[in-house]
Write an enzyme that holds these catalytic residues in place. Structure first.
Site, short mmCIF file in Angstrom:
data_model
loop_
_atom_site.label_atom_id
_atom_site.label_comp_id
_atom_site.label_asym_id
_atom_site.label_seq_id
_atom_site.Cartn_x
_atom_site.Cartn_y
_atom_site.Cartn_z
N CYS A 33 -7.28 2.33 4.49
CA CYS A 33 -7.61 3.51 4.00
C CYS A 33 -7.26 4.72 4.67
O CYS A 33 -6.42 4.57 5.64
CB CYS A 33 -9.19 3.63 3.86
SG CYS A 33 -10.00 3.16 5.44
N THR A 78 1.30 9.73 4.80
CA THR A 78 2.37 10.43 4.95
C THR A 78 2.31 11.92 4.60
O THR A 78 3.07 12.67 5.26
CB THR A 78 3.50 9.89 3.99
OG1 THR A 78 2.99 10.07 2.61
CG2 THR A 78 3.98 8.28 4.15
N ARG A 125 2.97 2.79 11.88
CA ARG A 125 3.46 2.62 10.45
C ARG A 125 4.96 2.87 10.28
O ARG A 125 5.41 4.12 10.58
CB ARG A 125 2.59 3.26 9.76
CG ARG A 125 2.66 2.96 7.93
CD ARG A 125 1.79 3.57 7.05
NE ARG A 125 1.48 3.15 5.69
CZ ARG A 125 1.26 3.77 4.57
NH1 ARG A 125 0.98 5.08 4.80
NH2 ARG A 125 1.01 2.97 3.55
N ASP A 258 -7.56 1.25 0.10
CA ASP A 258 -6.49 2.22 -0.31
C ASP A 258 -7.24 3.60 -0.93
O ASP A 258 -6.41 4.35 -1.13
CB ASP A 258 -5.55 1.74 -1.21
CG ASP A 258 -4.13 2.92 -1.11
OD1 ASP A 258 -3.98 3.13 0.10
OD2 ASP A 258 -3.49 3.10 -2.26
O1 0GZ Z 1 2.17 4.17 -2.83
C1 0GZ Z 1 1.91 5.34 -2.30
O2 0GZ Z 1 2.02 6.53 -2.79
C2 0GZ Z 1 1.16 5.25 -0.97
C3 0GZ Z 1 1.43 6.47 -0.28
C4 0GZ Z 1 0.50 6.30 1.08
C5 0GZ Z 1 0.99 7.56 1.97
O3 0GZ Z 1 1.19 8.51 1.57
O4 0GZ Z 1 0.72 7.27 3.12
O5 0GZ Z 1 0.02 5.32 1.74
C6 0GZ Z 1 -0.28 4.22 0.80
O6 0GZ Z 1 -0.82 3.21 1.24
C7 0GZ Z 1 0.57 4.03 -0.53
#
Ligand code: 0GZ
Length: 305
Positions: A33, A78, A125, A258
């Site tokens: 998450c 991200t 990550r 998630d």
């Molecule tokens: O598929 C995605 O857009 C996505 C994005 C992010 C993130 O932006 O970290 O993390 C996830 O687990 C999945």
């Protein structure tokens, strides 16, 4: 609401989720998450590819309690780049009930890594999904992997199934436990017996240090039905994929909501109904306990096992 303007079309997380019918085992961990900001306290990174709504630690912990989880693993999103402050703040506010996965650059000092460890971070990550991040050279990532291996941390990798052949040599050279996000994003249209998914299973079979999160059916499903409006048997086209991984590698799988579900375009799932997906992919009490308690505890709270 922060001063940041959300990406057009952004879907906010689902308010007022159902109570799951599936009763999570005692001590269950939501092992994937995120927190977003809040933007006014923890600004989003300049290099981000999307601007989300806010999703605070308090909102995450309220969801944890509502769904019946005991703990969280908070993965650096991200949109925060390598600024881990929001994730770290959430871990530090959790009373020991959250651990973290960070994003770091080569320039990070040993003292900064130690501070992340003290806050509860246990992994880094590496993201290879091009719509989410700019490319980082593999030699930089390998250098980071070598440094975090000495802390006993692991590497979480996020990639699309079509990219696995090209990334194979890099992944299999990593010196730590390697956790794959969202089953390596299989194309469910190709089927569970496709060459593409067979390669993913081979990746796990031949490399006992590789684990997988069997999460995100809401991202992978093409035919649904969606986890909305009381649907407790959602995303049926993803079930055979996740179930195959759970049954083949019961000691190396993790599950997470998630939440707050970045970048969904089609719908935002009801997280209570998403929890009701679990018994479809882990049909026995033993598989459920491994997936939700034993495995995440071994990886993130080994001192308690
Ligand atoms: O598929 C995605 O857009 C996505 C994005 C992010 C993130 O932006 O970290 O993390 C996830 O687990 C999945």
């Amino acid at each position: 609401m922060s001063a940041f303007e959300k990406t057009p079309g952004w879907l906010d997380w689902y308010a007022g989720p159902s109570k799951p019918r599936f009763q999570l085992p005692a001590g269950a961990v939501d092992a994937h998450c995120h927190v977003f900001g809040p933007g006014d306290a923890f600004p989003f990174a300049p290099e981000r590819k999307y601007t989300p709504c806010d999703a605070s630690k308090a909102q995450l912990f309220a969801l944890r309690d509502h769904l019946g989880f005991a703990r969280n693993v908070i993965v650096q999103a991200t949109c925060h780049g390598a600024d881990n402050r929001a994730m770290v703040d959430a871990c530090q506010s959790s009373g020991g009930r959250a651990r973290g996965v960070a994003t770091v650059r080569r320039s990070i000092s040993d003292a900064e890594l130690q501070a992340l460890h003290a806050a509860g971070v246990r992994g880094v990550r590496f993201n290879f999904v091009k719509r989410l991040v700019d490319f980082t050279p593999k030699d930089e990532l390998m250098e980071i992997a070598g440094r975090i291996a000495r802390l006993g941390w692991h590497v979480v990798i996020y990639f699309e199934a079509v990219d696995l052949p090209e990334l194979w040599d890099f992944f299999t050279a990593l010196p730590t436990t390697v956790v794959v996000d969202h089953m390596g994003r299989p194309d469910v249209a190709k089927g569970v017996d496709s060459a593409e998914f067979a390669l993913f299973l081979k990746f796990m079979r031949e490399h006992p240090n590789v684990w997988s999160k069997v999460s995100c059916p809401e991202r992978l499903s093409l035919t649904g039905p969606k986890a909305l409006d009381g649907e407790r048997n959602a995303y049926r086209d993803v079930v055979p994929f996740a179930r195959r991984v759970v049954e083949a590698f019961p000691d190396r799988v993790l599950w997470g909501t998630d939440w707050p579900h970045p970048n969904l375009k089609d719908h935002m799932p009801d997280d209570g109904l998403l929890v009701d997906f679990i018994p479809h992919i882990a049909p026995t009490a033993e598989l459920q306990r491994k997936l939700l308690v034993d495995n995440p505890m071994r990886l993130y709270w080994p001192e308690e096992v």
